[in-house]
Design an enzyme around this catalytic site. Structure first.
Site, PDB file in Angstrom:
ATOM      1  N   LYS A  53      27.975  43.767  34.541  1.00 48.36           N
ATOM      2  CA  LYS A  53      28.449  44.241  35.847  1.00 48.36           C
ATOM      3  C   LYS A  53      27.917  45.653  36.105  1.00 48.36           C
ATOM      4  CE  LYS A  53      32.373  41.156  35.650  1.00 48.36           C
ATOM      5  NZ  LYS A  53      33.686  40.891  35.088  1.00 48.36           N
ATOM      6  N   GLN A  97      38.890  44.030  33.245  1.00 48.70           N
ATOM      7  CA  GLN A  97      38.334  42.846  32.589  1.00 48.70           C
ATOM      8  C   GLN A  97      39.438  42.053  31.876  1.00 48.70           C
ATOM      9  OE1 GLN A  97      35.033  41.818  32.819  1.00 48.70           O
ATOM     10  NE2 GLN A  97      35.837  39.978  31.847  1.00 48.70           N
ATOM     11  N   ASP A 120      38.580  41.601  42.742  1.00 47.51           N
ATOM     12  CA  ASP A 120      38.743  40.340  42.002  1.00 47.51           C
ATOM     13  C   ASP A 120      39.606  39.350  42.785  1.00 47.51           C
ATOM     14  OD1 ASP A 120      37.402  39.834  39.673  1.00 47.51           O
ATOM     15  OD2 ASP A 120      38.843  40.837  38.365  1.00 47.51           O
TER      16      ASP A 120
END
Ligand code: NDP
Length: 294
Positions: A53, A97, A120
């Protein structure tokens, strides 16, 4: 039947080109999208995801903050960092994460993220916005990537029967909401199956578009798929392979070799849905930047 292999790398590259163009337009107004990625602990797979990322951000010229915290980081320290990121004007998107260490309350962490920065799409505000078909919603990246693959491949979802095996928020449930919306590239008739579904093959055989998001290698066999279906394989599973350099290889939830010849189109693993997830994260970060400065 001639089977189309849906090339996720190619579609992801096109999405990133669009992101570049959007960033160039934002730069004209002096704006630069920024993404913060937080990793707690040292799980190798999570480290690899976070690393890729960050590299994608850097390649695009996006502002990037990578926060790597030790395994024993307290819930309070993590929440304090998130609050700091919520206040950081250079950061438009925040991602923690998953999975965090077991002592961390993941739901509380997600709720602490400013919904405007929740790229997200897991914050309850964004889940509700998706259900309400509010276009400002951040939709989770993997379902968004699945929809993009269908669009890029010219596969019509309106009126199609989409059967999704898997009901997680990160994939199945969100994809169901996305594709049943009264909206372009949606309007599907959606069935969601899971581990309690009776006679799964009878259900999956009704699918015009079958999505596998189960987490079990090669679970979907030729007996689950009707001739001419489109199959989207979200699964990423490691299986031992002594002949591979790393001692394992990645396979999907679909028994590709047996299923592909029956399909109108299918995504491979790797190289199908996988590359789309990061690309859609970048697209969501640009969207967050635009919405925050609107
Ligand atoms: P979860 O474990 O959260 O969900 C799996 C789902 O599959 C559950 O709904 C479960 O049912 C269902 N399931 C399990 N066994 C069966 C069965 N025998 N019959 C029918 N349904 C079953 O996994 P995720 O959704 O997080 O991930 C699914 C897969 O997608 C994994 O391989 C993961 O690695 C991959 N993935 C890939 C991403 C990408 O970028 N390409 C991103 C995210 C995930 P129940 O709810 O009843 O337990």
């Amino acid at each position: 039947m001639e089977t189309t292999i849906i090339d996720g790398k190619q579609v992801a590259a096109a999405v990133l080109e669009d992101v570049r163009a959007d960033m160039a337009a934002l730069a004209q107004d002096g704006r630069q999208p920024g993404l913060a990625v937080v990793l707690v602990g040292s799980d190798p797979a999570s480290q690899a995801y976070v690393g890729s990322k960050e590299r994608t951000c850097n390649k695009l010229g996006m502002f990037s903050r990578k926060e790597e915290l030790p395994e024993d980081t307290s819930q309070e320290a993590l929440l304090a960092l998130i609050e700091e990121l919520n206040q950081d004007a250079r950061v438009h998107g925040i991602l923690v994460q998953s999975p965090p260490p077991v002592h961390i309350d993941e739901a509380a962490v997600v709720r602490a993220i400013d919904p405007a920065k929740d790229v997200d799409g897991f914050h309850p505000v964004n889940v509700a916005k998706l259900a309400l078909e509010d276009p400002s919603a951040f939709v989770p990246c993997t379902p968004l990537g699945c929809q993009k693959l269908l669009i890029a491949s010219g596969i019509e979802t309106a009126g199609a029967h989409v059967v999704i095996v898997g009901r997680s928020l990160i994939v199945g449930k969100s994809l169901g909401l996305l594709l049943m919306a009264k909206a372009p590239h949606a309007n599907a008739t959606v069935t969601i199956a899971h581990s309690r579904t009776k006679d799964l093959a009878t259900v999956t055989k009704q699918a015009d578009i079958l999505v596998a998001a189960i987490g079990r290698p090669h679970f979907i066999t030729a007996d689950h798929v009707r001739d001419g279906a489109v199959v989207i394989d979200v699964g990423i599973n490691r299986v031992d392979d002594a002949s591979a350099k790393r001692g394992y290889r990645l396979v999907g939830d679909v028994d590709y070799d047996a299923v592909a010849p029956k399909c109108q189109a299918i995504t491979p693993v790797p190289g199908g849905v996988g590359p789309m997830t990061i690309a859609m994260l970048m697209a969501n970060t640009v969207k967050a930047c635009r919405q925050q400065s609107a």
